[in-house]
Each structure stands twice: as C-alpha cells, then as structure tokens.
Design an enzyme around this catalytic site. Structure first.
Site, mmCIF file in Angstrom:
data_model
loop_
_atom_site.group_PDB
_atom_site.id
_atom_site.type_symbol
_atom_site.label_atom_id
_atom_site.label_comp_id
_atom_site.label_asym_id
_atom_site.label_seq_id
_atom_site.Cartn_x
_atom_site.Cartn_y
_atom_site.Cartn_z
ATOM 1 N N SER A 158 -2.834 -14.869 4.337
ATOM 2 C CA SER A 158 -2.851 -13.644 3.747
ATOM 3 C C SER A 158 -3.945 -12.796 4.321
ATOM 4 O O SER A 158 -4.990 -13.203 4.659
ATOM 5 C CB SER A 158 -3.476 -14.055 2.445
ATOM 6 O OG SER A 158 -4.294 -13.015 1.754
ATOM 7 N N GLN B 254 -5.216 -10.051 3.357
ATOM 8 C CA GLN B 254 -6.206 -9.939 2.449
ATOM 9 C C GLN B 254 -7.547 -10.888 2.435
ATOM 10 O O GLN B 254 -8.611 -10.661 2.547
ATOM 11 C CB GLN B 254 -5.544 -9.711 1.020
ATOM 12 C CG GLN B 254 -4.734 -8.463 0.780
ATOM 13 C CD GLN B 254 -4.481 -8.061 -0.364
ATOM 14 O OE1 GLN B 254 -4.537 -8.935 -1.250
ATOM 15 N NE2 GLN B 254 -3.553 -7.061 -0.636
ATOM 16 N N ASP C 128 5.964 -7.211 2.215
ATOM 17 C CA ASP C 128 5.820 -6.337 1.144
ATOM 18 C C ASP C 128 7.307 -5.816 1.084
ATOM 19 O O ASP C 128 7.605 -4.905 0.294
ATOM 20 C CB ASP C 128 4.991 -5.127 1.348
ATOM 21 C CG ASP C 128 3.461 -5.283 1.103
ATOM 22 O OD1 ASP C 128 3.347 -6.492 0.269
ATOM 23 O OD2 ASP C 128 2.596 -5.142 1.778
HETATM 24 C C1 S3P Z 1 -2.408 -6.319 2.528
HETATM 25 C C2 S3P Z 1 -2.051 -7.681 2.770
HETATM 26 C C3 S3P Z 1 -0.856 -8.051 2.097
HETATM 27 C C4 S3P Z 1 0.171 -7.066 1.323
HETATM 28 C C5 S3P Z 1 -0.649 -5.758 0.795
HETATM 29 C C6 S3P Z 1 -1.480 -5.340 1.528
HETATM 30 C C7 S3P Z 1 -3.370 -5.735 3.398
HETATM 31 O O1 S3P Z 1 -1.164 -8.947 1.137
HETATM 32 O O2 S3P Z 1 1.108 -7.604 0.507
HETATM 33 O O3 S3P Z 1 0.256 -5.124 0.251
HETATM 34 O O4 S3P Z 1 -3.795 -4.671 3.582
HETATM 35 O O5 S3P Z 1 -4.206 -6.690 3.771
HETATM 36 P P1 S3P Z 1 -1.678 -10.527 1.235
HETATM 37 O O6 S3P Z 1 -2.671 -10.429 2.419
HETATM 38 O O7 S3P Z 1 -2.065 -11.256 0.102
HETATM 39 O O8 S3P Z 1 -0.272 -11.029 1.517
#
Ligand code: S3P
Length: 774
Positions: free
Chosen positions: A486, A488, A634
């Site tokens: 992830s 994020q 996504d």
């Molecule tokens: C994102 C990371 C992704 C993605 C989200 C945006 C980001 O999530 O799905 O729309 O900007 O870091 P995850 O890191 O939870 O997979």
C-alpha cells in the site's frame, strides 16, 4: 392539511402555546397538522391573533389570560420574548397552585437564551418542576408574527434541549418525540454552553447586521447609500429585518456571552484592518482564502457530504448507448500527486507553485486541512496554487476536527504527519471513509511511538492523535515490513519518519506507487530506495519549488478502455503520467491485445509523461499477473468492463485490497456486471469474468476485425455505492450496451474526476447527468 409525519401517535391531551409569534404559531400549526395533540389552546396579548387562530381552526380555545385556557394541559410551550418569560412562569405557578395543572405537566420554552430562563424559573418556583425542559429550536426567519407561521419551519432544523438534573427523563423523552414529529433533530446541550455558542453563531451576526444598517442609515447621503447598496449589503443585513424587541431582549439576556463574542470580533477586525494598512498581501490572501474555504467546509462537514457542489448529491447518469469515441483530450491532474503537492508544499520552506492541481474533492480535502492548520494557500484557480510553506515545525493545531471527506489518501498520509506534530489532532471523514480500515497506519505508527486511536467501531476513523508535547518525546524510526503493498501506508510512515529519530525503513511486498519518494527528492529531501526497501532519515528540511502535476493515468484509464472496446475508435490522451509504478493498466491492456501507443515522452516535475493513443481492439481474456495488481490497483473496475468485452475468460487473483477501497469493488462490480448480463464469479481475492468478445456472445471469433463489435451488456440500473470509479466504469460500458444504463449515486465522481461526463460526451458518449435535488 395532510400530515407529513402521519405515523406519529397522539402525544398530548392538550397543548397550550403561550405566545403566537412566528415560532409559537409555527409550532402550533405543526402540532395541529401532524395531529400530535387532542386539543390545542393558546394565550397571546394580541386579541386579533387569538381570534384569527380560532377562526382558522388552529385553536380549540384561546385567551389573553393563561388561567382561562390552561386547565387540563399536559404541555405548555412558552414562546414569548425572553424578558417576558418570568411573568409567564408566575402565571404558570399560580395555575399549579390553583390545581389547574398537574405537577408533572411538561413546561418548555423556545427562547434563544437558556441560562437566564433557568434563573427566571428558579426565582419563581421554590423547586424546579420535574416537567421543566428548557429548549431552543435553531430555526427562525426575519419575518415575525402569527401570519408568518409555517408548519414546516422546523423540518431539518436542530433543537437544543437542556437536560436539567431536576427534569424527569420521561419529560425529556416526550419533548424529544414532539420535536422529531415536526421534523427537527434534537441535540442535548448544557445551558451555559448553549448561550456561549449562540452568542457567536446567532446573536453576534444579528447584532452586526443591525449595526451595519444603522451605520449606513446614519450617513448624510443615506439615500444614495441604500439606492446603490448591492447584493453584499442585502445578503449581509437580511436578518436586520427581524423583530427588534426580541433582539433587544436577547442582547440583555445573554449579555456576558455576547460581550465576549463582540470583544473577540473586535480583535479579528483590528487584525484585518492592520493587514490592509500594512499591505500584507500574503497574510490577507491567507485569511480570506481560509475564511472562504471554511465557509464551504462547515456546511459539508455538518452534513457529512462531499466538498463541492452539494446540489449534485443524489445525482445519476442516464446513458444512451453509443458505439464509438474519438478525439484528443486532456485528462485532469493526478490525484495522488495533487495530495502530496499540498502536503510537502505546506511543510517546505518558501513558496511552492503548483500547476495542473486536481480540483477534485479528495485533493480539496487535503487543501482544506492544511488551511485549517494555518497554511496560507492561494487558489485553486484553473489548477494553479501558491502554497506559502510554513516549514517543518510551522503547522498550527486546527480548531476543529480535520475533515477528510471521502479521501483515504488524505486521512492516511495526514495521520503520519500529525502523529509527529507537537499538538493533538482529530481526523474524521464522511460515512464511507469512516468505515475504511485505519489500523493499517495506526498500528505501525504506534511502533514508532505515536499515540493514536482509531475511535470508530472497527479500527476505523475518527482518528485521535496525541501531540508530542504531551507524549514528551519525538517519534522513533523503525523498520516496518508492510503486509500489503500500500502506497498510502508506505507514505504515511515515510512522512512520519521526517520528524523521527534515526532511520525509518518501509519494506513493501510488491512495488507500489512512489510519488511520495519522488516528490520528497524533488523538495531536496534524500530518500534511499533499495529494491523494495525505502528509507528516510529524520530531521531534514524541505525546500519549496514548482510542481507540475501530470494528467491522472487512473482517470485516463476510463477513456483507454472506452476506445479499446468500441468500434472505429481512436483517442489520444495528452501528457498523462506514466510513472512505472502506475502503468499496470497499460501493461494489462497490452496483455489483452489492446492497440496502445505512447508518444511525446518527456518528464514533468520529476514524473515521466506521454501522450497515449488507443484504438479499437480485439481484446482477449487473460490471467492477470499478480505483480501488476498494485500497479493498477485503482483501475480494476474499468478493467472488468474491458474483460467483459474480451474474448474468453479473464481471471484476477491477489486483489483482496479491492474489497477495502471506496466500496468493496469486487462485490459491487460483480453485482453491476451481473445486472448487465455478464457471467462472472466472485472469489475471495478477485473475480473471474467470462468475456463475450467482439461478437458479443463469447464465441471463438479469431479475426482481428473490430468494426462490427456487438453489444455485450444489456441495459439496467446500476448502484455505484457512492464509489466514483464504479460509476465511471459502468458509464464506459454503455459503449457496448444494447439498452440505456442508469447509474445512481454519481456525485462522488467529483472526488477524482470533475467534468467526467462532459469530457465523455465530447468524445462521443451520451451521458445525461440527472440531479434529483435540482
Ligand atoms: C493512493 C494509493 C492507493 C490508491 C489510492 C491512492 C495514494 O491506495 O488506491 O487511490 O495516493 O497513495 P493503497 O495505497 O491503499 O493501495
């Protein structure tokens, strides 16, 4: 009149309304229309109002004297000006002493101040009656009197109820039932708190409105002043047309709280005056921008709705099938990079100019949060922002919880930043965001020494973060082995690591998007990347600069699939971000035999970009390689649309993460696909889709002929589950549908792709946006 709340039982034998002004008469009318009392009587000094109310059939009886009509009442509603309330209490006490009223009769009021009403009651009654419940409906209008009454005045308004220690719980419950039956929402509040809040939110604005009209009216050239007074004056002073007697009473009744609100106002006014004298453009812009955004923000926050365009709530797409798309278009800016530009720009030293910023609700949530923490940000204006960075230690505590709307990225990345700040913070979001897992960031942050609680039901937001000043020591760098790939989570920890002692290392199971790492480097902060290990040393600084945000490949994906599945199509999408950690969509479509080419490859602000051209393609079903899942995380909703149009079976595995996105994207997409006639099977971590191919049947067409593609989807109603990407994916399906498709709940498209429907129509689709609230 037909009752709008006709399931409500009869609540009272006889209600007696004391005072037939706007509020008293409106409540009487609402009680009557909703059949809440067997009998309705009223007392008012103004004989014609009473006579008229009887003539209209509103009242069963009325008088100028309480004792004439009050006998047998089980609810008394005091709706007279604040300063007349004590006299009413004296009359009520006399009625009780005479045996006209039961001692458990409920006595309530609708006055705008509460402490003085309670004081007045105490001075009349030896012991406060158990039925005494002070209340205040936050509803009103500048019109006053019996004739201005409206039975729906209280619908969707709040009523504050002060629960006194002396009040019986049954009286409170019954009064709550009454207010809810007339459409209001009841909130408990202590009387002194009520008075302080109302002094700021109601009494001060009224005082200022009266004051401004007085100021203009006393000018010598007042006629000209009023003649040329434009909308601003009209809007600002609307409430100065309210009842002077009522406000006179309120200003005296709530003197202490109003004076303190007025003093505070004076300080703010002086600050603004000085900024103008000093020609301090940055600070003035910061203040005005913050105020403008806060004004919008409060409305959304209270309603738990998205940021922009509340009128678009409950919007739907009615889509007529079309079969080809063509043109050259520019897709809005990248959401992930837009978020990060605000965060790093705010924490940097110096000014950061951003172009191509995505003015979607998610990125605007991040923008607002930093404004709430005192950062001066100009814009957005056509994708341009100027951020006046406050440096690594310049953020200030927000006065309210930081509201992240629908945005998981805002909440998770901000959690990392805030865990390291000296002050406490609370992060909250809309209903959907408050259901998404937050322990995935909270737990590793705790390993770093953060004090963070996910206070929702199940490891979910709101997040409550204790500042380092209270904890007493800074965060500690850790090495964290991420269980899921992830970006994020990775970004959250790297951002926290900026303030941590020592090194923070994140080990990812698969590569995930690396915008945080790239942008940190662009701001002059060293990041070490060694395969899947990313490390950062705490204690450095960021230097502001210019950021050009490329077009979002996740948004471009809808148009890539649109061109690939439809006949005779060719689309060029200009200067789209093709960061290799995001191009899973291109790789997967190519594996499916899509006709995609890249041109004009260059770099913009540390990110690679290219024009992407995609043409009608004879797509083939594939087993999607698991290593590509995080690189296209996504894009699966729209890839499922592509797979439905492909020849043969497509199998997705290793994509459990899709279940915790803005919706459970596996379940929700499968539901929608089945509604439109696609054979698909949900698995624990993916989906199996039986594609129908060019001929729309799933037969073994082996030609590359794509000009005769047949529909693969039927028509029908789709629910987006308020997930932007679900809504846009099914819109793309209309290019191979035999009948119209309606998609409900498309307002969240604004979170990532404002203007999607307009752009889709520009290239040949036929989407009508329908707003059920318009
Ligand atoms: C994102 C990371 C992704 C993605 C989200 C945006 C980001 O999530 O799905 O729309 O900007 O870091 P995850 O890191 O939870 O997979």
């Amino acid at each position: 009149m037909q009752s709008s709340f006709d399931k409500t039982p009869l609540l009272f034998k006889q209600v007696c309304v004391i005072g037939l002004g706007l509020i008293g008469a409106s409540l009487a009318q609402a009680i009557k229309d909703n059949g809440l009392s067997e009998r309705l009587v009223a007392v008012d000094r103004h004989v014609p109002s009473v006579d008229e109310a009887i003539k209209h059939g509103l009242l069963d009886a009325g008088s100028t004297r309480l004792t004439d009509v009050v006998a047998g009442s089980d609810l008394l509603i005091i709706a007279v000006p604040v300063q007349a309330v004590q006299a009413v209490f004296t009359d009520i006490k006399a009625a009780m002493d005479n045996g006209q009223l039961a001692t458990d009769c409920i006595i309530t009021d609708v006055c705008s101040t509460k402490v003085n009403i309670i004081e007045a009651a105490k001075s009349v009654f030896a012991a406060l009656p158990t039925g005494f419940v002070p209340a205040h409906p936050i509803a009103g209008a500048e019109n006053s009197g019996y004739h201005a009454r409206r039975a729906n005045l209280f619908v969707n308004h709040s009523v504050i109820i002060c629960e006194l220690a002396t009040t019986s719980s049954s009286a409170i419950a019954k009064l709550q039932q009454l207010w809810e039956a007339v459409g209001a929402t009841v909130m408990p509040m202590a009387a002194d708190h009520h008075d302080a809040i109302l002094a700021h939110t109601s009494h001060l604005p009224h005082l200022l409105a009266f004051n401004l009209v007085e100021q203009l009216a006393s000018h010598d050239d007042n006629l000209d002043m009023f003649r040329y007074a434009a909308g601003g004056f009209r809007d600002f002073t609307r409430i100065a047309a309210s009842d002077p007697k009522m406000w006179h009473d309120i200003f005296f009744a709530n003197e202490r709280a109003i004076i303190s609100a007025l003093d505070e106002y004076g300080v703010y006014l002086q600050t603004m005056r000085q900024l103008i004298i000093d020609k301090d453009s940055t600070a003035l812009m910061g203040l005005l921008g913050r105020a403008q955004a806060a004004r919008r923000h409060f409305g959304h926050m209270l309603a738990s709705t998205p940021y922009t365009d509340t009128s678009a709530m409950s919007a739907s797409y009615n889509i007529t099938p079309s079969n080809t798309v063509s043109g050259t278009i520019t897709i809005p800016g990248d959401k992930s990079i837009s978020h990060r530009s605000i965060m790093l720009g705010s924490l940097a030293t110096g000014v950061t100019n951003v172009t191509g910023f995505l003015e979607g609700e998610d990125a605007l949530a991040t923008l607002q949060a930093f404004r709430d923490m005192g950062v001066s940000i100009e814009g957005p204006d056509k994708g341009r922002l100027t951020i006046h960075g406050v440096g690594m230690n310049g953020l200030k505590p927000s006065k309210t919880p930081l509201y992240m709307g629908n945005s998981g990225t805002s909440m998770r990345l901000l959690a990392g930043i805030l865990a390291a700040q000296s002050f406490d913070s609370v992060l909250t979001g809309d209903t959907s965001l408050n259901k998404r897992p937050m322990e995935r960031v909270a737990a590793p942050l705790r390993d770093m020494g953060a004090v963070i609680q996910s206070t929702g039901h199940d490891g979910t937001a709101p997040l409550s973060i204790t500042g380092r000043d209270t904890v007493g020591q800074p965060l500690q760098g850790v090495e964290y082995d991420m269980p899921v790939a992830s970006a994020q989570v990775k970004s959250c920890l790297l951002l926290a690591g900026l303030w941590a002692n020592g090194t923070t290392t994140v080990i990812q199971p698969e590569v995930s998007r690396d915008h945080t790492e790239r942008m940190l480097s662009a701001f002059g902060y060293p990041v070490t990347v060694d395969g899947n290990r990313v490390s950062i040393e705490g204690g450095g600084t960021l230097t502001g600069g210019d950021i050009a945000v490329p077009a979002d490949i996740s948004s471009a994906a809808f148009f890539m699939v649109a061109a690939a599945i439809s006949q005779g199509s060719e689309l060029t999408l200009t200067q789209v971000g093709i960061n290799p950690t995001r191009t899973g969509i291109i790789d997967i479509l190519k594996l499916m035999n899509a006709d995609i080419s890249l041109s004009n490859e260059t770099h913009v602000g540390g990110e690679p970009v290219a024009d992407i051209t995609i043409r009608s393609s004879n797509l083939q079903g594939i087993d999607i390689p698991e290593y590509l899942v995080p690189l296209a995380i996504d894009e699966f909703p729209v890839l499922f649309i592509a797979a439905s149009c492909a020849q043969g079976r497509t199998v997705l595995t290793g994509a459990k993460e899709l279940r915790v996105k803005e919706s459970d994207r596996i379940a929700v997409m499968a539901d929608g696909l089945q509604t439109l006639g696609i054979d698909c099977t949900v698995t624990e971590d993916g989906l199996i889709i039986e594609g129908k191919g060019i001929e729309g049947k799933g037969s073994n067409a082996d030609s590359n002929e794509v000009n005769n593609s047949q529909p693969v989807f039927g028509g029908g109603h789709i629910t987006s589950h308020h997930d932007h990407r679900i809504a846009m994916s099914f819109a793309v399906a209309s290019l191979r549908a035999s009948k119209p498709i309606t998609i409900e709940g498309v307002e969240t498209v604004n979170t990532s792709f404002p203007g999607f429907a307009e752009l889709a129509n520009q290239v040949g689709m036929s989407i009508e946006v329908h707003d059920s609230r318009a």
